[in-house]
Design an enzyme around this catalytic site. Sequence first.
Site, PDB file in Angstrom:
ATOM      1  N   ASP A  84      56.140  42.832  36.227  1.00 41.47           N
ATOM      2  CA  ASP A  84      55.233  41.908  35.524  1.00 41.47           C
ATOM      3  C   ASP A  84      54.885  42.428  34.125  1.00 41.47           C
ATOM      4  O   ASP A  84      54.815  41.659  33.164  1.00 41.47           O
ATOM      5  CB  ASP A  84      53.928  41.712  36.312  1.00 41.47           C
ATOM      6  CG  ASP A  84      54.109  40.777  37.498  1.00 41.47           C
ATOM      7  OD1 ASP A  84      55.015  39.928  37.462  1.00 41.47           O
ATOM      8  OD2 ASP A  84      53.343  40.912  38.477  1.00 41.47           O
ATOM      9  N   ALA A 120      40.448  39.986  35.397  1.00 40.78           N
ATOM     10  CA  ALA A 120      40.654  41.381  35.831  1.00 40.78           C
ATOM     11  C   ALA A 120      41.305  41.432  37.207  1.00 40.78           C
ATOM     12  O   ALA A 120      41.016  42.315  38.007  1.00 40.78           O
ATOM     13  CB  ALA A 120      39.318  42.127  35.823  1.00 40.78           C
ATOM     14  N   LYS A 179      50.578  42.749  47.047  1.00 38.01           N
ATOM     15  CA  LYS A 179      51.102  43.596  45.976  1.00 38.01           C
ATOM     16  C   LYS A 179      50.559  45.029  46.007  1.00 38.01           C
ATOM     17  O   LYS A 179      51.243  45.966  45.615  1.00 38.01           O
ATOM     18  CB  LYS A 179      50.788  42.980  44.608  1.00 38.01           C
ATOM     19  CG  LYS A 179      51.707  41.838  44.219  1.00 38.01           C
ATOM     20  CD  LYS A 179      51.333  41.333  42.827  1.00 38.01           C
ATOM     21  CE  LYS A 179      52.397  40.415  42.273  1.00 38.01           C
ATOM     22  NZ  LYS A 179      52.132  40.037  40.878  1.00 38.01           N
ATOM     23  N   GLY A 198      45.171  40.979  39.510  1.00 36.91           N
ATOM     24  CA  GLY A 198      46.450  41.688  39.519  1.00 36.91           C
ATOM     25  C   GLY A 198      47.246  41.471  38.244  1.00 36.91           C
ATOM     26  O   GLY A 198      47.843  42.408  37.699  1.00 36.91           O
TER      27      GLY A 198
HETATM   28  P1  NDP Z   1      43.609  37.070  40.831  1.00 37.84           P
HETATM   29  O1  NDP Z   1      43.180  36.120  41.896  1.00 37.84           O
HETATM   30  O2  NDP Z   1      43.925  38.490  41.170  1.00 37.84           O
HETATM   31  O3  NDP Z   1      42.513  37.089  39.651  1.00 37.84           O
HETATM   32  C1  NDP Z   1      41.930  35.886  39.221  1.00 37.84           C
HETATM   33  C2  NDP Z   1      41.082  36.148  37.975  1.00 37.84           C
HETATM   34  O4  NDP Z   1      40.596  34.881  37.523  1.00 37.84           O
HETATM   35  C3  NDP Z   1      39.874  37.043  38.230  1.00 37.84           C
HETATM   36  O5  NDP Z   1      39.659  37.832  37.103  1.00 37.84           O
HETATM   37  C4  NDP Z   1      38.746  36.005  38.398  1.00 37.84           C
HETATM   38  O6  NDP Z   1      37.460  36.493  38.042  1.00 37.84           O
HETATM   39  C5  NDP Z   1      39.172  34.972  37.384  1.00 37.84           C
HETATM   40  N1  NDP Z   1      38.587  33.658  37.674  1.00 37.84           N
HETATM   41  C6  NDP Z   1      38.929  32.804  38.669  1.00 37.84           C
HETATM   42  N2  NDP Z   1      38.166  31.686  38.599  1.00 37.84           N
HETATM   43  C7  NDP Z   1      37.314  31.848  37.546  1.00 37.84           C
HETATM   44  C8  NDP Z   1      36.300  31.049  36.949  1.00 37.84           C
HETATM   45  N3  NDP Z   1      36.003  29.831  37.439  1.00 37.84           N
HETATM   46  N4  NDP Z   1      35.647  31.522  35.867  1.00 37.84           N
HETATM   47  C9  NDP Z   1      35.960  32.745  35.358  1.00 37.84           C
HETATM   48  N5  NDP Z   1      36.925  33.556  35.864  1.00 37.84           N
HETATM   49  C10 NDP Z   1      37.601  33.121  36.948  1.00 37.84           C
HETATM   50  O7  NDP Z   1      44.876  36.363  40.153  1.00 37.84           O
HETATM   51  P2  NDP Z   1      46.107  37.057  39.417  1.00 37.84           P
HETATM   52  O8  NDP Z   1      45.601  38.108  38.525  1.00 37.84           O
HETATM   53  O9  NDP Z   1      47.144  37.387  40.395  1.00 37.84           O
HETATM   54  O10 NDP Z   1      46.678  35.814  38.554  1.00 37.84           O
HETATM   55  C11 NDP Z   1      45.959  35.311  37.444  1.00 37.84           C
HETATM   56  C12 NDP Z   1      46.781  34.218  36.782  1.00 37.84           C
HETATM   57  O11 NDP Z   1      47.991  34.752  36.267  1.00 37.84           O
HETATM   58  C13 NDP Z   1      47.195  33.091  37.746  1.00 37.84           C
HETATM   59  O12 NDP Z   1      47.105  31.874  37.057  1.00 37.84           O
HETATM   60  C14 NDP Z   1      48.642  33.422  38.070  1.00 37.84           C
HETATM   61  O13 NDP Z   1      49.384  32.282  38.436  1.00 37.84           O
HETATM   62  C15 NDP Z   1      49.102  33.989  36.739  1.00 37.84           C
HETATM   63  N6  NDP Z   1      50.268  34.874  36.829  1.00 37.84           N
HETATM   64  C16 NDP Z   1      51.343  34.576  36.044  1.00 37.84           C
HETATM   65  C17 NDP Z   1      52.453  35.383  36.061  1.00 37.84           C
HETATM   66  C18 NDP Z   1      53.625  35.033  35.207  1.00 37.84           C
HETATM   67  O14 NDP Z   1      54.689  35.605  35.407  1.00 37.84           O
HETATM   68  N7  NDP Z   1      53.456  34.139  34.268  1.00 37.84           N
HETATM   69  C19 NDP Z   1      52.523  36.596  36.900  1.00 37.84           C
HETATM   70  C20 NDP Z   1      51.326  36.831  37.689  1.00 37.84           C
HETATM   71  C21 NDP Z   1      50.251  35.969  37.644  1.00 37.84           C
HETATM   72  P3  NDP Z   1      36.513  37.202  39.150  1.00 37.84           P
HETATM   73  O15 NDP Z   1      37.020  38.618  39.261  1.00 37.84           O
HETATM   74  O16 NDP Z   1      35.163  37.106  38.568  1.00 37.84           O
HETATM   75  O17 NDP Z   1      36.673  36.429  40.433  1.00 37.84           O
END
Ligand code: NDP
Length: 284
Positions: A107, A132, A71, A134
Amino acid sequence: MAQFGGRLVVGLIGDPVEHSLSPHMHNAAFEALGIEARYELWPTAAADLGARVESLRRLGTLGANVTVPHKQVAIPLLDVISDTARRIGAVNTIVPRDGELHGDNTDAFGFGRSLAEVLAGRVASRALVVGAGGASRAVLASLQEAGFGEIVPVNRTQGKADTLAGSLDGSEWTAILVNPWNALAELAHSVSVLVNATSIGWHGEDLPFDLEVIAALPDDAVVFDLTYRSTALLRAASKRGLKAVDGLPMLVYQGARSFELWTGRTAPVDSMRQAVLAEQARRV
Ligand code: NDP
Protein backbone atom coordinates in the site's frame (compact mmCIF):
# COMPACT_ATOMS: atom_id res chain seq x y z
CA MET A 1 7.20 -18.28 -10.08
CA ALA A 2 6.82 -21.92 -8.94
CA GLN A 3 6.55 -24.60 -11.63
CA PHE A 4 3.20 -26.35 -11.30
CA GLY A 5 1.21 -28.65 -13.58
CA GLY A 6 -2.26 -27.21 -12.81
CA ARG A 7 -3.70 -23.72 -12.70
CA LEU A 8 -2.10 -21.48 -10.09
CA VAL A 9 -4.25 -19.61 -7.59
CA VAL A 10 -3.96 -16.44 -5.56
CA GLY A 11 -6.71 -14.92 -3.48
CA LEU A 12 -7.99 -12.16 -1.25
CA ILE A 13 -8.28 -13.00 2.45
CA GLY A 14 -10.65 -10.71 4.36
CA ASP A 15 -14.16 -10.27 5.64
CA PRO A 16 -15.99 -8.96 3.66
CA VAL A 17 -14.30 -9.30 0.25
CA GLU A 18 -17.21 -9.40 -2.19
CA HIS A 19 -16.88 -5.71 -3.16
CA SER A 20 -13.22 -6.06 -4.21
CA LEU A 21 -11.95 -4.93 -7.60
CA SER A 22 -8.77 -7.01 -7.20
CA PRO A 23 -9.99 -10.16 -9.01
CA HIS A 24 -10.77 -8.05 -12.11
CA MET A 25 -7.41 -6.27 -11.92
CA HIS A 26 -5.27 -9.39 -11.40
CA ASN A 27 -7.15 -11.74 -13.71
CA ALA A 28 -6.69 -9.16 -16.48
CA ALA A 29 -2.97 -9.12 -15.67
CA PHE A 30 -2.70 -12.93 -15.79
CA GLU A 31 -4.52 -12.93 -19.09
CA ALA A 32 -2.36 -10.15 -20.55
CA LEU A 33 0.81 -12.11 -19.75
CA GLY A 34 -0.62 -15.55 -20.61
CA ILE A 35 -0.12 -16.87 -17.06
CA GLU A 36 -2.33 -19.86 -16.16
CA ALA A 37 -3.53 -18.46 -12.85
CA ARG A 38 -6.70 -17.24 -11.23
CA TYR A 39 -7.33 -14.60 -8.51
CA GLU A 40 -10.13 -15.73 -6.19
CA LEU A 41 -12.09 -14.25 -3.29
CA TRP A 42 -11.44 -16.06 -0.02
CA PRO A 43 -13.90 -14.68 2.58
CA THR A 44 -12.35 -15.62 5.91
CA ALA A 45 -13.77 -15.17 9.40
CA ALA A 46 -11.30 -14.42 12.19
CA ALA A 47 -11.63 -17.98 13.57
CA ASP A 48 -10.54 -19.43 10.20
CA LEU A 49 -7.61 -17.12 9.53
CA GLY A 50 -4.91 -19.49 10.82
CA ALA A 51 -6.06 -22.39 8.63
CA ARG A 52 -6.47 -20.11 5.63
CA VAL A 53 -2.94 -18.73 5.96
CA GLU A 54 -1.52 -22.26 6.43
CA SER A 55 -3.26 -23.34 3.21
CA LEU A 56 -1.02 -20.93 1.29
CA ARG A 57 1.83 -23.43 1.71
CA ARG A 58 0.07 -25.81 -0.71
CA LEU A 59 1.63 -26.42 -4.08
CA GLY A 60 0.03 -24.27 -6.76
CA THR A 61 -0.67 -21.28 -4.49
CA LEU A 62 1.02 -18.11 -5.72
CA GLY A 63 0.11 -16.17 -2.59
CA ALA A 64 -2.58 -13.89 -1.25
CA ASN A 65 -3.70 -10.38 -0.54
CA VAL A 66 -4.92 -9.60 2.96
CA THR A 67 -7.53 -6.98 3.73
CA VAL A 68 -9.70 -5.71 6.59
CA PRO A 69 -9.91 -6.96 9.35
CA HIS A 70 -6.87 -9.27 9.11
CA LYS A 71 -4.00 -6.99 8.02
CA GLN A 72 -2.50 -6.71 11.50
CA VAL A 73 -3.44 -10.06 13.04
CA ALA A 74 -1.96 -12.00 10.11
CA ILE A 75 1.57 -10.86 11.00
CA PRO A 76 2.36 -13.46 13.72
CA LEU A 77 1.09 -16.24 11.44
CA LEU A 78 3.86 -15.58 8.89
CA ASP A 79 7.51 -16.66 8.85
CA VAL A 80 9.19 -13.53 7.43
CA ILE A 81 7.95 -9.92 7.54
CA SER A 82 9.40 -7.22 5.28
CA ASP A 83 10.81 -4.05 6.86
CA THR A 84 8.03 -1.97 5.28
CA ALA A 85 5.26 -4.21 6.63
CA ARG A 86 6.87 -4.18 10.06
CA ARG A 87 7.08 -0.38 10.10
CA ILE A 88 3.47 -0.04 8.98
CA GLY A 89 2.36 -2.83 11.32
CA ALA A 90 0.21 -4.48 8.66
CA VAL A 91 0.56 -6.94 5.75
CA ASN A 92 -1.49 -6.82 2.57
CA THR A 93 0.49 -9.37 0.54
CA ILE A 94 1.67 -12.90 1.34
CA VAL A 95 4.15 -14.79 -0.81
CA PRO A 96 5.14 -18.45 -0.22
CA ARG A 97 8.86 -18.76 -0.91
CA ASP A 98 11.09 -21.80 -0.23
CA GLY A 99 8.63 -23.25 2.26
CA GLU A 100 8.22 -19.98 4.17
CA LEU A 101 5.39 -17.46 4.13
CA HIS A 102 6.65 -13.90 3.51
CA GLY A 103 4.46 -10.94 4.52
CA ASP A 104 4.79 -7.56 2.78
CA ASN A 105 2.86 -4.32 2.47
CA THR A 106 2.46 -2.77 -0.98
CA ASP A 107 0.00 0.00 0.00
CA ALA A 108 2.83 2.41 0.86
CA PHE A 109 4.47 1.69 -2.49
CA GLY A 110 1.12 2.23 -4.23
CA PHE A 111 0.56 5.61 -2.61
CA GLY A 112 4.21 6.58 -3.20
CA ARG A 113 3.94 5.91 -6.95
CA SER A 114 0.69 7.84 -7.15
CA LEU A 115 2.27 10.76 -5.27
CA ALA A 116 5.45 10.75 -7.39
CA GLU A 117 3.37 10.74 -10.56
CA VAL A 118 1.51 13.88 -9.47
CA LEU A 119 4.45 15.76 -7.99
CA ALA A 120 6.57 14.93 -11.06
CA GLY A 121 9.81 15.97 -9.37
CA ARG A 122 8.33 18.98 -7.55
CA VAL A 123 9.64 19.22 -4.01
CA ALA A 124 6.89 19.09 -1.40
CA SER A 125 7.68 19.38 2.26
CA ARG A 126 4.56 19.41 4.43
CA ALA A 127 1.62 17.03 4.26
CA LEU A 128 -1.67 16.94 6.14
CA VAL A 129 -3.17 13.44 6.52
CA VAL A 130 -6.75 13.12 7.74
CA GLY A 131 -7.58 9.72 9.26
CA ALA A 132 -5.57 7.28 11.35
CA GLY A 133 -6.67 3.83 10.22
CA GLY A 134 -4.74 1.16 8.33
CA ALA A 135 -4.55 3.14 5.09
CA SER A 136 -3.25 6.19 6.92
CA ARG A 137 -0.36 4.12 8.33
CA ALA A 138 0.73 3.22 4.80
CA VAL A 139 0.39 6.84 3.64
CA LEU A 140 2.49 8.15 6.53
CA ALA A 141 5.22 5.58 5.89
CA SER A 142 5.20 6.50 2.21
CA LEU A 143 5.42 10.25 2.89
CA GLN A 144 8.34 9.60 5.24
CA GLU A 145 10.05 7.57 2.54
CA ALA A 146 9.42 10.37 0.04
CA GLY A 147 11.37 12.69 2.34
CA PHE A 148 8.61 15.01 3.58
CA GLY A 149 10.00 17.20 6.35
CA GLU A 150 6.74 17.44 8.25
CA ILE A 151 3.70 15.20 8.30
CA VAL A 152 0.63 16.27 10.24
CA PRO A 153 -1.88 13.51 11.05
CA VAL A 154 -5.31 14.63 12.22
CA ASN A 155 -8.04 12.21 13.24
CA ARG A 156 -11.54 12.47 14.67
CA THR A 157 -10.35 10.24 17.53
CA GLN A 158 -7.06 11.97 18.27
CA GLY A 159 -5.72 9.14 20.47
CA LYS A 160 -5.51 6.89 17.40
CA ALA A 161 -3.40 9.47 15.56
CA ASP A 162 -1.12 9.73 18.61
CA THR A 163 -0.65 5.95 18.65
CA LEU A 164 -0.01 5.89 14.93
CA ALA A 165 2.54 8.71 15.07
CA GLY A 166 4.25 7.08 18.05
CA SER A 167 4.68 3.79 16.23
CA LEU A 168 6.06 5.38 13.06
CA ASP A 169 8.30 8.13 14.36
CA GLY A 170 12.00 7.52 14.29
CA SER A 171 13.08 9.07 11.03
CA GLU A 172 15.78 11.74 11.35
CA TRP A 173 14.42 13.93 8.60
CA THR A 174 10.65 13.72 9.17
CA ALA A 175 8.69 15.22 12.04
CA ILE A 176 5.26 13.70 12.65
CA LEU A 177 3.15 16.25 14.49
CA VAL A 178 -0.36 15.18 15.51
CA ASN A 179 -2.84 18.06 15.66
CA PRO A 180 -6.44 18.34 16.85
CA TRP A 181 -9.36 18.09 14.45
CA ASN A 182 -10.39 21.73 14.99
CA ALA A 183 -6.99 22.93 13.69
CA LEU A 184 -7.59 21.56 10.17
CA ALA A 185 -8.43 24.85 8.42
CA GLU A 186 -5.50 26.63 10.02
CA LEU A 187 -3.08 23.83 9.12
CA ALA A 188 -4.30 23.76 5.52
CA HIS A 189 -2.73 27.18 4.80
CA SER A 190 0.78 25.77 4.83
CA VAL A 191 0.63 22.27 3.33
CA SER A 192 1.52 21.14 -0.17
CA VAL A 193 -0.30 17.81 0.06
CA LEU A 194 -3.61 16.96 1.74
CA VAL A 195 -4.64 13.31 1.99
CA ASN A 196 -8.11 12.16 2.98
CA ALA A 197 -7.47 8.69 4.44
CA THR A 198 -10.85 8.42 6.13
CA SER A 199 -13.58 6.14 4.79
CA ILE A 200 -16.03 9.04 4.39
CA GLY A 201 -15.73 9.20 0.61
CA TRP A 202 -17.79 6.03 0.30
CA HIS A 203 -20.81 7.66 1.94
CA GLY A 204 -22.65 9.53 -0.80
CA GLU A 205 -21.90 13.23 -0.87
CA ASP A 206 -20.48 13.48 2.66
CA LEU A 207 -17.37 15.60 3.15
CA PRO A 208 -14.72 14.64 5.71
CA PHE A 209 -14.40 18.28 6.85
CA ASP A 210 -15.76 21.77 6.10
CA LEU A 211 -15.05 23.32 2.72
CA GLU A 212 -13.11 26.08 4.47
CA VAL A 213 -10.24 23.56 4.66
CA ILE A 214 -10.14 23.30 0.86
CA ALA A 215 -10.47 27.09 0.58
CA ALA A 216 -7.44 27.56 2.84
CA LEU A 217 -5.04 25.37 0.81
CA PRO A 218 -2.26 27.03 -1.24
CA ASP A 219 -2.97 27.29 -4.99
CA ASP A 220 -0.43 24.60 -5.88
CA ALA A 221 -1.60 22.07 -3.26
CA VAL A 222 -2.51 18.50 -4.28
CA VAL A 223 -5.56 16.81 -2.73
CA PHE A 224 -5.69 13.02 -2.49
CA ASP A 225 -8.73 10.99 -1.52
CA LEU A 226 -7.92 7.30 -1.05
CA THR A 227 -11.48 6.41 -2.02
CA TYR A 228 -11.53 5.21 -5.61
CA ARG A 229 -14.50 7.18 -6.84
CA SER A 230 -15.27 10.81 -7.60
CA THR A 231 -15.95 12.12 -4.09
CA ALA A 232 -17.49 15.41 -3.01
CA LEU A 233 -14.06 16.34 -1.62
CA LEU A 234 -12.27 15.75 -4.93
CA ARG A 235 -14.92 17.66 -6.85
CA ALA A 236 -14.62 20.61 -4.43
CA ALA A 237 -10.83 20.60 -4.83
CA SER A 238 -11.08 20.49 -8.63
CA LYS A 239 -13.63 23.30 -8.58
CA ARG A 240 -11.12 25.41 -6.67
CA GLY A 241 -8.55 24.66 -9.39
CA LEU A 242 -6.46 22.30 -7.29
CA LYS A 243 -4.98 19.03 -8.52
CA ALA A 244 -7.28 16.28 -7.19
CA VAL A 245 -6.34 12.57 -7.22
CA ASP A 246 -8.55 9.63 -6.25
CA GLY A 247 -7.40 6.28 -4.83
CA LEU A 248 -7.41 4.41 -8.13
CA PRO A 249 -3.71 4.91 -8.98
CA MET A 250 -2.79 3.76 -5.46
CA LEU A 251 -5.01 0.69 -5.86
CA VAL A 252 -3.48 -0.21 -9.22
CA TYR A 253 0.13 0.38 -8.14
CA GLN A 254 -0.23 -1.62 -4.91
CA GLY A 255 -1.78 -4.39 -7.00
CA ALA A 256 1.03 -4.20 -9.54
CA ARG A 257 3.64 -4.53 -6.81
CA SER A 258 1.84 -7.55 -5.28
CA PHE A 259 1.58 -9.13 -8.74
CA GLU A 260 5.32 -8.73 -9.23
CA LEU A 261 6.04 -10.29 -5.83
CA TRP A 262 3.88 -13.32 -6.67
CA THR A 263 4.99 -13.86 -10.25
CA GLY A 264 8.42 -12.24 -10.63
CA ARG A 265 7.08 -10.68 -13.84
CA THR A 266 6.67 -6.98 -14.66
CA ALA A 267 3.02 -6.13 -14.03
CA PRO A 268 0.97 -5.00 -17.06
CA VAL A 269 -0.16 -1.83 -15.30
CA ASP A 270 -2.26 -0.48 -18.18
CA SER A 271 -4.25 -3.72 -18.49
CA MET A 272 -4.82 -3.68 -14.73
CA ARG A 273 -5.99 -0.05 -14.76
CA GLN A 274 -8.33 -0.67 -17.70
CA ALA A 275 -9.85 -3.71 -15.98
CA VAL A 276 -10.56 -1.72 -12.82
CA LEU A 277 -12.10 1.16 -14.79
CA ALA A 278 -14.26 -1.25 -16.79
CA GLU A 279 -15.53 -2.99 -13.67
CA GLN A 280 -16.23 0.34 -11.97
CA ALA A 281 -18.22 1.49 -15.01
CA ARG A 282 -20.15 -1.79 -15.02
CA ARG A 283 -21.12 -1.30 -11.35
CA VAL A 284 -22.47 2.26 -11.70
P1 NDP B 1 -10.18 2.31 8.82
O1 NDP B 1 -11.55 1.80 9.10
O2 NDP B 1 -8.99 1.62 9.39
O3 NDP B 1 -10.08 3.86 9.24
C1 NDP B 1 -11.15 4.73 8.96
C2 NDP B 1 -10.74 6.17 9.28
O4 NDP B 1 -11.81 7.02 8.88
C3 NDP B 1 -10.48 6.41 10.77
O5 NDP B 1 -9.45 7.33 10.89
C4 NDP B 1 -11.82 7.03 11.21
O6 NDP B 1 -11.71 7.90 12.33
C5 NDP B 1 -12.17 7.84 9.99
N1 NDP B 1 -13.61 8.13 9.93
C6 NDP B 1 -14.61 7.26 9.62
N2 NDP B 1 -15.80 7.91 9.65
C7 NDP B 1 -15.55 9.20 10.00
C8 NDP B 1 -16.35 10.36 10.19
N3 NDP B 1 -17.68 10.31 10.02
N4 NDP B 1 -15.75 11.52 10.52
C9 NDP B 1 -14.40 11.58 10.68
N5 NDP B 1 -13.57 10.52 10.50
C10 NDP B 1 -14.13 9.34 10.17
O7 NDP B 1 -10.09 2.36 7.22
P2 NDP B 1 -8.79 2.23 6.31
O8 NDP B 1 -7.72 3.05 6.88
O9 NDP B 1 -8.53 0.82 6.02
O10 NDP B 1 -9.32 2.88 4.93
C11 NDP B 1 -9.57 4.27 4.83
C12 NDP B 1 -9.97 4.60 3.40
O11 NDP B 1 -8.90 4.32 2.51
C13 NDP B 1 -11.17 3.77 2.89
O12 NDP B 1 -11.98 4.61 2.11
C14 NDP B 1 -10.51 2.70 2.03
O13 NDP B 1 -11.37 2.21 1.03
C15 NDP B 1 -9.36 3.49 1.44
N6 NDP B 1 -8.23 2.66 0.99
C16 NDP B 1 -7.81 2.83 -0.30
C17 NDP B 1 -6.75 2.10 -0.78
C18 NDP B 1 -6.32 2.29 -2.19
O14 NDP B 1 -5.54 1.47 -2.68
N7 NDP B 1 -6.78 3.32 -2.85
C19 NDP B 1 -6.01 1.15 0.08
C20 NDP B 1 -6.52 1.06 1.43
C21 NDP B 1 -7.61 1.79 1.84
P3 NDP B 1 -11.85 7.33 13.84
O15 NDP B 1 -10.51 6.73 14.17
O16 NDP B 1 -12.18 8.52 14.64
O17 NDP B 1 -12.96 6.30 13.82
